[in-house]
Design an enzyme around this catalytic site. Structure first.
Site, short mmCIF file in Angstrom:
data_model
loop_
_atom_site.label_atom_id
_atom_site.label_comp_id
_atom_site.label_asym_id
_atom_site.label_seq_id
_atom_site.Cartn_x
_atom_site.Cartn_y
_atom_site.Cartn_z
N LYS A 156 -3.62 -0.19 -13.38
CA LYS A 156 -3.31 -0.11 -11.95
C LYS A 156 -1.80 -0.30 -11.83
CE LYS A 156 -4.77 -1.54 -7.38
NZ LYS A 156 -3.42 -1.59 -6.82
N ARG A 162 2.23 5.62 -4.33
CA ARG A 162 1.36 6.78 -4.53
C ARG A 162 2.13 8.05 -4.19
NH1 ARG A 162 -4.51 6.73 -4.14
NH2 ARG A 162 -5.19 8.62 -5.21
N LYS A 168 -11.38 -0.77 -8.18
CA LYS A 168 -10.20 -1.48 -8.68
C LYS A 168 -10.59 -2.92 -8.98
CE LYS A 168 -8.62 -2.01 -3.97
NZ LYS A 168 -7.80 -1.50 -2.90
#
Ligand code: AMP
Length: 590
Positions: free
Chosen positions: A276, A281, A443
């Site tokens: 992660k 993004r 996640k």
């Protein structure tokens, strides 16, 4: 162009319906040229019709009629304007024109004195409605097509400071006051006609005879109600088709707490993991030398990352990548803090590019040379992505496979060792579902570590916490000096009952009452979780925990067994210190 009276305009089919709800204050002398296409006044009529009824079906019907009367370009604009926004999401949408500038322009055109304007404002309490009445009989009652309104909004956006007022004033002077009312509503971002985005979707569905679920599906992909309306109008209801340079919403992940959860939730025997990454993004579209980048909220960000845009032209394929932008220098990933220097800038200087270069860590491929890949399983998308053999500044996310919770535990621990906050767990068989936070992407983030600390001082709380000791300063043990050194202050994590109990306890062990705060005998041991550790000159320890929260009261633990300053220093070095960059460099593979 022919002069027509207001009455003859009203013979238009949609205007007839709308006029039931509308009273436009048009002076008797007003006539206006009617352009071939509906203009801002028609938009205003439709808006007023929607605002004039509380019945959802009526609102939808009126809006659908209006949408049907528009050509593609106006439909795109009108659908966006109806949601109270000047631009679709792909433009940087802040006009930068404040309330006071807006009201000054309206006030000046109206020629009314301040008292009158204030009185009127009190009557409406809405900037748009106020402007509509203030401008009655003060403007030209002209026809202004939607594209001109859009151009003016763009001119306002790009003008600086005081120069923003001029294009607005020119526009408002030309408009019918009712149209001006709606322009002001759009600019102030408040339509106040009881119209949600869901209703606009419903109106698009009704206008073009498609089920609302289709409209919602297309909207999920485009993230843009204007583009959605045009696609629906043309029957483009395919929700797995990607159009390059039209940003699509990002797929999102749901949180899980333990390594056992992903298998159960996905019902999969094997899962994929990726680091992660802690960057921003980014969606990259490229075809034939044209490149556009979009951020998580679908704003265009191409100019923020010129090195990505330049290198993308050499990819040799038409692609749509989904990934994370990271700051990356000399083969090492830099901390998010450094990337922040690059964000929110219109111009990136050569110096900044040298100091904080960026890379794109790609984790998905959604389009390749004319083919939309949304419905392909992740496994296939990744295979195609690897086949592209991308080069720096493009990297691929580090991928591992796990077939059991213990695999996941191990990979998670390794990831943490490399300095990452967590792990993405993905179902290799899953399609890419834009805009959804489903179970195909999970996640796994857990608090970094907890520390056992002792309370050294307490403070009286505020508001709801008035009258109780609720803020606790806590310390760890500095073994080198055998002293307690403070590393933070926690306010959250205990129940009201626990706080009441602790208040009694702290009152009884107070060693120094300083009014709003009290030094207490160091005997209450707490376990605290936190987000990160920072260097701090405020505490003698030299460190401060960020966002600490109390996990529990550790009455079972004696004070001489609490955590030490060395342990804090070690956690800092491992996860947050200068050397972390070294470890982070292992995260991505080229
Ligand atoms: P969160 O912001 O906590 O909801 O986490 C989701 C975000 O993690 C995404 O929007 C991405 O920006 C980021 N992210 C980092 N690494 C990945 C990855 N390998 N796959 C998907 N998203 C990632």
């Amino acid at each position: 162009m022919v002069d027509v009276t207001v009455e003859s305009v009203n013979t238009q089919e949609h205007a007839l319906i709308l006029d039931e709800f509308l009273e436009i204050g048009t002076p008797a002398h007003a006539t206006y040229d009617r352009p071939p296409n509906p203009d801002m006044l028609d938009f205003a009529r439709a808006g007023a019709a929607v605002g004039g009824t509380s019945a959802t079906l009526e609102k939808t019907r009126a809006l659908a009629e209006y949408f049907r009367s528009l050509d593609d370009d106006d439909l795109r604009r009108a659908a966006v304007f109806m949601t109270g926004r000047p631009f679709g999401p792909s433009k940087r949408s802040t006009l930068g024109l404040g309330w006071s500038a807006l009201s000054k322009v309206v006030g000046a055109i109206s020629g009314r004195d301040d008292d009158e304007l204030q009185l009127l404002f009190r009557k409406h309490s809405d900037l748009g409605d106020w402007a509509g009445e203030a401008l009655e009989a003060r403007t030209e009652y002209g026809d202004v097509p939607l594209d001109e309104v859009e151009k003016t909004l763009e001119a306002i956006r790009t003008a600086r400071g005081a120069a923003k007022a001029a294009p607005l004033e020119r526009l408002l002077r030309r408009l019918h006051p009712e149209a001006a009312r709606f322009v002001v509503k759009i600019i102030s971002g408040e339509m106040r006609i009881g119209l949600s985005e869901g209703l606009v979707e419903a109106a698009v569905a009704e206008a073009f005879g498609q089920p609302v679920t289709k409209v919602k599906g297309v909207h999920l992909i485009t993230g843009d109600i204007g583009e959605t309306a045009v696609r629906i109008k043309h029957g483009l209801i395919e929700t797995s088709e990607v159009t390059l340079f039209q940003p699509i919403r990002f797929m999102l992940a749901s949180p899980v707490e333990t390594a056992a959860e992903p298998f159960g939730r996905m019902g999969a025997e094997k899962v994929w993991t990726e680091e992660k990454y802690d960057g921003v993004r980014c969606q990259l579209h490229h075809a034939d030398g044209r490149v556009e980048l979009f951020s998580r909220d679908l704003k265009e960000t191409t100019s923020a990352f010129p090195e990505l845009a330049e290198n993308a032209t050499r990819l040799g394929h038409a692609v749509l990548f989904d990934g994370e932008v990271l700051a990356h220098r000399d083969g090492r990933v830099l901390r998010f803090f450094e990337l922040q220097h690059r964000l929110g800038r219109k111009q990136v200087t050569a110096e900044l590019r040298r100091e904080v270069p960026v890379v794109l860590v790609i984790f998905d491929l959604l389009y390749l040379d004319g083919r939309s890949l949304l419905d392909e399983p992740l496994e296939e998308r990744r295979r195609l992505l690897e086949g592209l053999r991308v080069e720096h500044p493009f990297l691929l996310a580090r991928l591992e496979e796990a077939t059991s919770p213990s695999d996941l535990e191990r990979i998670f621990a390794d990831t943490r060792e490399r300095g990452h906050e967590g792990l993405m767990v993905k179902d290799p068989a899953s399609p890419y579902t834009p805009g959804r936070r489903g179970l195909a992407w999970l996640k796994l983030k857990r608090p970094l570590a907890t520390l056992d600390v002792v309370v050294t001082a307490v403070e009286w709380g505020h508001g709801k916490r008035k009258g109780v000791l609720s803020d606790y300063t806590f310390a760890v043990n500095d073994t080198a000096t055998s002293r307690l050194v403070n590393v933070g202050k926690a306010y959250t994590g205990l129940t009201d009952a626990e706080i009441a109990e602790m208040t009694k306890r702290f009152l009884s062990i107070t060693v120094d009452d300083r009014g709003w705060s009290r030094m207490v005998k160091p005997e209450v041991v707490l376990e605290v979780a936190f987000d990160s550790i920072q260097h701090s000159s405020r505490h003698a320890s030299g460190y401060a925990l960020r966002f600490p929260r109390i996990v529990r009261i550790r009455d079972d633990k004696p004070v001489d067994e609490i955590d030490t300053l060395e342990r804090v220093a070690e956690l800092y070095e491992r996860y947050f210190g200068a050397n972390t960059a070294e470890k982070l460099s292992e995260v991505a593979e080229t």
